[in-house]
Scaffold this motif. Sequence first.
Motif, PDB file in Angstrom:
ATOM      1  N   ALA A 272      38.949 -49.170  11.391  1.00 56.44           N
ATOM      2  CA  ALA A 272      39.306 -48.579  12.703  1.00 56.44           C
ATOM      3  C   ALA A 272      39.827 -47.029  12.322  1.00 56.44           C
ATOM      4  CB  ALA A 272      40.398 -49.256  13.462  1.00 56.44           C
ATOM      5  N   VAL A 273      39.343 -46.193  13.043  1.00 53.98           N
ATOM      6  CA  VAL A 273      39.803 -44.819  12.921  1.00 53.98           C
ATOM      7  C   VAL A 273      40.327 -44.258  14.162  1.00 53.98           C
ATOM      8  CG1 VAL A 273      38.218 -44.561  10.862  1.00 53.98           C
ATOM      9  CG2 VAL A 273      37.326 -43.984  13.499  1.00 53.98           C
ATOM     10  N   THR A 274      41.242 -43.322  14.158  1.00 56.21           N
ATOM     11  CA  THR A 274      41.642 -42.633  15.106  1.00 56.21           C
ATOM     12  C   THR A 274      41.360 -40.969  15.247  1.00 56.21           C
ATOM     13  OG1 THR A 274      43.792 -41.961  13.981  1.00 56.21           O
ATOM     14  CG2 THR A 274      43.595 -44.061  15.300  1.00 56.21           C
ATOM     15  N   ASP A 275      41.181 -40.470  14.078  1.00 55.40           N
ATOM     16  CA  ASP A 275      40.301 -39.206  14.198  1.00 55.40           C
ATOM     17  C   ASP A 275      38.998 -39.281  13.900  1.00 55.40           C
ATOM     18  OD1 ASP A 275      39.808 -36.542  13.585  1.00 55.40           O
ATOM     19  OD2 ASP A 275      41.694 -35.985  13.104  1.00 55.40           O
ATOM     20  N   ARG A 276      38.110 -39.232  14.769  1.00 51.31           N
ATOM     21  CA  ARG A 276      36.684 -39.532  14.460  1.00 51.31           C
ATOM     22  C   ARG A 276      36.151 -38.396  13.350  1.00 51.31           C
ATOM     23  NH1 ARG A 276      33.682 -41.650  18.509  1.00 51.31           N
ATOM     24  NH2 ARG A 276      32.251 -40.198  18.447  1.00 51.31           N
ATOM     25  N   VAL A 277      36.363 -36.937  13.588  1.00 51.37           N
ATOM     26  CA  VAL A 277      35.599 -36.077  12.912  1.00 51.37           C
ATOM     27  C   VAL A 277      36.443 -36.153  11.323  1.00 51.37           C
ATOM     28  CG1 VAL A 277      35.399 -33.466  12.356  1.00 51.37           C
ATOM     29  CG2 VAL A 277      35.437 -34.583  14.486  1.00 51.37           C
ATOM     30  N   SER A 278      37.804 -36.295  11.165  1.00 55.52           N
ATOM     31  CA  SER A 278      38.381 -36.051   9.715  1.00 55.52           C
ATOM     32  C   SER A 278      38.030 -37.201   8.842  1.00 55.52           C
ATOM     33  CB  SER A 278      39.627 -35.783   9.745  1.00 55.52           C
ATOM     34  OG  SER A 278      40.352 -36.602  10.385  1.00 55.52           O
ATOM     35  N   ALA A 279      37.977 -38.369   9.570  1.00 57.11           N
ATOM     36  CA  ALA A 279      37.771 -39.695   8.712  1.00 57.11           C
ATOM     37  C   ALA A 279      36.754 -39.732   8.154  1.00 57.11           C
ATOM     38  CB  ALA A 279      37.790 -40.834   9.835  1.00 57.11           C
ATOM     39  N   ILE A 280      35.559 -39.177   8.533  1.00 59.34           N
ATOM     40  CA  ILE A 280      34.250 -39.135   7.993  1.00 59.34           C
ATOM     41  C   ILE A 280      34.445 -38.373   6.252  1.00 59.34           C
ATOM     42  CG2 ILE A 280      31.793 -38.456   7.921  1.00 59.34           C
ATOM     43  CD1 ILE A 280      31.645 -39.134  10.934  1.00 59.34           C
ATOM     44  N   GLY A 281      34.817 -36.940   6.676  1.00 55.35           N
ATOM     45  CA  GLY A 281      34.964 -36.235   5.566  1.00 55.35           C
ATOM     46  C   GLY A 281      35.984 -36.732   4.641  1.00 55.35           C
ATOM     47  N   THR A 282      37.243 -37.525   5.123  1.00 57.92           N
ATOM     48  CA  THR A 282      38.046 -37.964   4.140  1.00 57.92           C
ATOM     49  C   THR A 282      37.472 -39.137   3.208  1.00 57.92           C
ATOM     50  OG1 THR A 282      39.692 -37.343   5.741  1.00 57.92           O
ATOM     51  CG2 THR A 282      40.434 -39.182   4.050  1.00 57.92           C
ATOM     52  N   VAL A 283      36.571 -40.115   3.958  1.00 58.54           N
ATOM     53  CA  VAL A 283      36.277 -41.040   3.222  1.00 58.54           C
ATOM     54  C   VAL A 283      34.919 -40.780   2.216  1.00 58.54           C
ATOM     55  CG1 VAL A 283      34.945 -43.284   3.657  1.00 58.54           C
ATOM     56  CG2 VAL A 283      36.603 -42.624   4.910  1.00 58.54           C
ATOM     57  N   ILE A 284      34.400 -39.652   2.664  1.00 56.87           N
ATOM     58  CA  ILE A 284      33.177 -39.190   1.750  1.00 56.87           C
ATOM     59  C   ILE A 284      33.785 -38.594   0.475  1.00 56.87           C
ATOM     60  CG2 ILE A 284      31.444 -37.502   1.379  1.00 56.87           C
ATOM     61  CD1 ILE A 284      30.591 -38.038   4.423  1.00 56.87           C
ATOM     62  N   ARG A 285      34.794 -37.704   0.735  1.00 58.60           N
ATOM     63  CA  ARG A 285      35.435 -37.095  -0.412  1.00 58.60           C
ATOM     64  C   ARG A 285      36.291 -38.206  -1.502  1.00 58.60           C
ATOM     65  NH1 ARG A 285      36.830 -33.352   3.397  1.00 58.60           N
ATOM     66  NH2 ARG A 285      38.753 -34.320   3.921  1.00 58.60           N
ATOM     67  N   ALA A 286      36.695 -39.236  -0.931  1.00 56.07           N
ATOM     68  CA  ALA A 286      37.429 -40.150  -1.778  1.00 56.07           C
ATOM     69  C   ALA A 286      36.537 -41.014  -2.498  1.00 56.07           C
ATOM     70  CB  ALA A 286      38.398 -40.930  -0.709  1.00 56.07           C
ATOM     71  N   ALA A 287      35.414 -41.221  -1.704  1.00 53.85           N
ATOM     72  CA  ALA A 287      34.109 -41.897  -2.433  1.00 53.85           C
ATOM     73  C   ALA A 287      33.697 -41.261  -3.728  1.00 53.85           C
ATOM     74  CB  ALA A 287      33.090 -42.404  -1.338  1.00 53.85           C
ATOM     75  N   GLU A 288      33.336 -40.103  -3.592  1.00 55.20           N
ATOM     76  CA  GLU A 288      32.854 -39.097  -4.563  1.00 55.20           C
ATOM     77  C   GLU A 288      33.905 -39.080  -5.615  1.00 55.20           C
ATOM     78  OE1 GLU A 288      32.226 -35.543  -2.673  1.00 55.20           O
ATOM     79  OE2 GLU A 288      30.106 -36.041  -1.985  1.00 55.20           O
ATOM     80  N   GLU A 289      34.979 -38.915  -5.456  1.00 51.89           N
ATOM     81  CA  GLU A 289      36.093 -38.783  -6.283  1.00 51.89           C
ATOM     82  C   GLU A 289      36.015 -40.027  -7.303  1.00 51.89           C
ATOM     83  OE1 GLU A 289      39.603 -37.774  -4.410  1.00 51.89           O
ATOM     84  OE2 GLU A 289      39.054 -35.942  -4.045  1.00 51.89           O
ATOM     85  N   ALA A 290      35.974 -41.405  -6.410  1.00 54.10           N
ATOM     86  CA  ALA A 290      36.005 -42.689  -6.954  1.00 54.10           C
ATOM     87  C   ALA A 290      34.804 -43.070  -7.850  1.00 54.10           C
ATOM     88  CB  ALA A 290      36.359 -43.777  -6.185  1.00 54.10           C
ATOM     89  N   GLY A 291      33.809 -42.360  -7.593  1.00 54.40           N
ATOM     90  CA  GLY A 291      32.367 -42.669  -8.034  1.00 54.40           C
ATOM     91  C   GLY A 291      31.777 -43.701  -7.391  1.00 54.40           C
ATOM     92  N   ILE A 292      31.812 -44.015  -6.094  1.00 59.30           N
ATOM     93  CA  ILE A 292      31.225 -44.886  -5.327  1.00 59.30           C
ATOM     94  C   ILE A 292      30.202 -44.305  -4.674  1.00 59.30           C
ATOM     95  CG2 ILE A 292      31.520 -46.564  -3.441  1.00 59.30           C
ATOM     96  CD1 ILE A 292      34.374 -46.856  -4.386  1.00 59.30           C
ATOM     97  N   GLY A 293      29.011 -44.892  -4.590  1.00 65.21           N
ATOM     98  CA  GLY A 293      27.867 -44.442  -3.910  1.00 65.21           C
ATOM     99  C   GLY A 293      27.772 -44.747  -2.617  1.00 65.21           C
ATOM    100  N   VAL A 294      27.754 -43.951  -1.648  1.00 65.28           N
ATOM    101  CA  VAL A 294      27.730 -44.026  -0.227  1.00 65.28           C
ATOM    102  C   VAL A 294      26.169 -43.634   0.479  1.00 65.28           C
ATOM    103  CG1 VAL A 294      28.405 -43.310   2.226  1.00 65.28           C
ATOM    104  CG2 VAL A 294      30.070 -43.526   0.263  1.00 65.28           C
ATOM    105  N   ALA A 295      25.446 -44.957   0.795  1.00 66.22           N
ATOM    106  CA  ALA A 295      24.003 -44.610   1.465  1.00 66.22           C
ATOM    107  C   ALA A 295      24.199 -44.380   2.830  1.00 66.22           C
ATOM    108  CB  ALA A 295      23.529 -46.227   1.182  1.00 66.22           C
ATOM    109  N   ASP A 296      25.236 -44.665   3.618  1.00 70.01           N
ATOM    110  CA  ASP A 296      25.109 -44.345   5.103  1.00 70.01           C
ATOM    111  C   ASP A 296      26.530 -44.489   5.361  1.00 70.01           C
ATOM    112  OD1 ASP A 296      24.414 -43.338   7.429  1.00 70.01           O
ATOM    113  OD2 ASP A 296      23.763 -45.351   8.068  1.00 70.01           O
ATOM    114  N   ILE A 297      27.067 -43.397   6.474  1.00 70.81           N
ATOM    115  CA  ILE A 297      28.281 -43.610   7.116  1.00 70.81           C
ATOM    116  C   ILE A 297      28.108 -43.186   8.451  1.00 70.81           C
ATOM    117  CG2 ILE A 297      29.136 -41.197   6.619  1.00 70.81           C
ATOM    118  CD1 ILE A 297      31.778 -42.270   6.179  1.00 70.81           C
ATOM    119  N   ALA A 298      28.876 -43.828   9.349  1.00 68.23           N
ATOM    120  CA  ALA A 298      28.542 -43.776  10.854  1.00 68.23           C
ATOM    121  C   ALA A 298      29.845 -44.106  11.663  1.00 68.23           C
ATOM    122  CB  ALA A 298      27.283 -44.440  11.276  1.00 68.23           C
ATOM    123  N   LEU A 299      30.000 -43.293  12.836  1.00 72.45           N
ATOM    124  CA  LEU A 299      30.895 -43.860  13.711  1.00 72.45           C
ATOM    125  C   LEU A 299      30.188 -44.564  14.871  1.00 72.45           C
ATOM    126  CD1 LEU A 299      32.885 -40.503  13.888  1.00 72.45           C
ATOM    127  CD2 LEU A 299      33.769 -42.664  13.466  1.00 72.45           C
TER     128      LEU A 299
END
Length: 336
Positions: A272-299
């Motif tokens: 669940a997210v409250t801030d639609r826009v920033s949530a996507i960027g925050t998750v993508i950056r965190a995944a990249e830093e952790a070396g986790i490959g993201v195939a798709d992301i969507a609200l």
Amino acid sequence: MRTEQPAIEAEGVRKSFGTKIALDDFSLTVPRGTVQGLLGPNGAGKTTLVRILTTLSRMDGGRARVGGHDVMTERSRVRASIGLTGQRTALDEILTARQNLQTFGRLFHLTRKEAAVRADQLLEQFSLTDSAEVQVKTFSGGMQRRLDLASSMILAPQVLFLDEPTTGLDPRGRREVWDAVLTLAAGGTTVLLTTHYLDEADRLSDRIAVIDQGRRIVEDTPEGLKRMIGGDRLDVVLHDSADVARAAQLVAAATGDTDPQVDADGARVSVAVTDRVSAIGTVIRAAEEAGIGVADIALRQPTLDDVFLRLTGRPADADTDADEPPSAIMKEGALS
């Protein structure tokens, strides 16, 4: 002020089969002229409740009334006021559509003329007039279900029970049945619909009760149930399912959702997210830093699937044992 009596009242209903508890102090009230959805995994007690409310099975305890009549002491009056469509069609595939309806009319003690007139009315109501003289064995699954619904409406019942009416149908067949149910509800028929198809309950129901292990765990409108788990959902699909557990921790920390939903087979994490826009960027950056490959992301907006998984801990179509031993389900009006 006096209010109209509910179409269905169940209070503290209990039913067991040996050591297995099918219904455990179950209560439900359904106002007249509404569609009440009943959701639950296989074995949750849905069919047992329908059989009790339609007088096909006796409860061990509690009380229940349908159409203002007690299901234990006024069984014949209950049967005269209801229709029932079970999980299997009750049609003779050798007969034509018209012959099937006329046969049911005779079973409901109509005269030959009355049965013929009522058959023609139902064929028109369910858009089956062009197929009236065709053998049922040639019908599609959706057409057979529509005819089965029509046979349940021979006496224009006050309350119609639909026990998983679209099980096994293709998408077109399901839509045909949905349209028929909505037409009946618009005409004032009270409908109790049991299903484990959450999109079906969402589309048809005014209110939905969720049953699990024989108990009602929540009841609300479809939108009310969705609001229970917050606002928008963020779905994160991974390249590698082996990363799901680590990604769930990461996504939860990035969004503040302490209870992410995890689909290990689909390599998906939902939060669940409250801030639609920033949530996507925050998750993508965190995944990249952790070396986790993201195939798709969507609200997306929350669905009843999210609600059900949160409430029961498993999908609505989870495979469990049936809630009662196998037995034939007959058309209620043919019972004497």
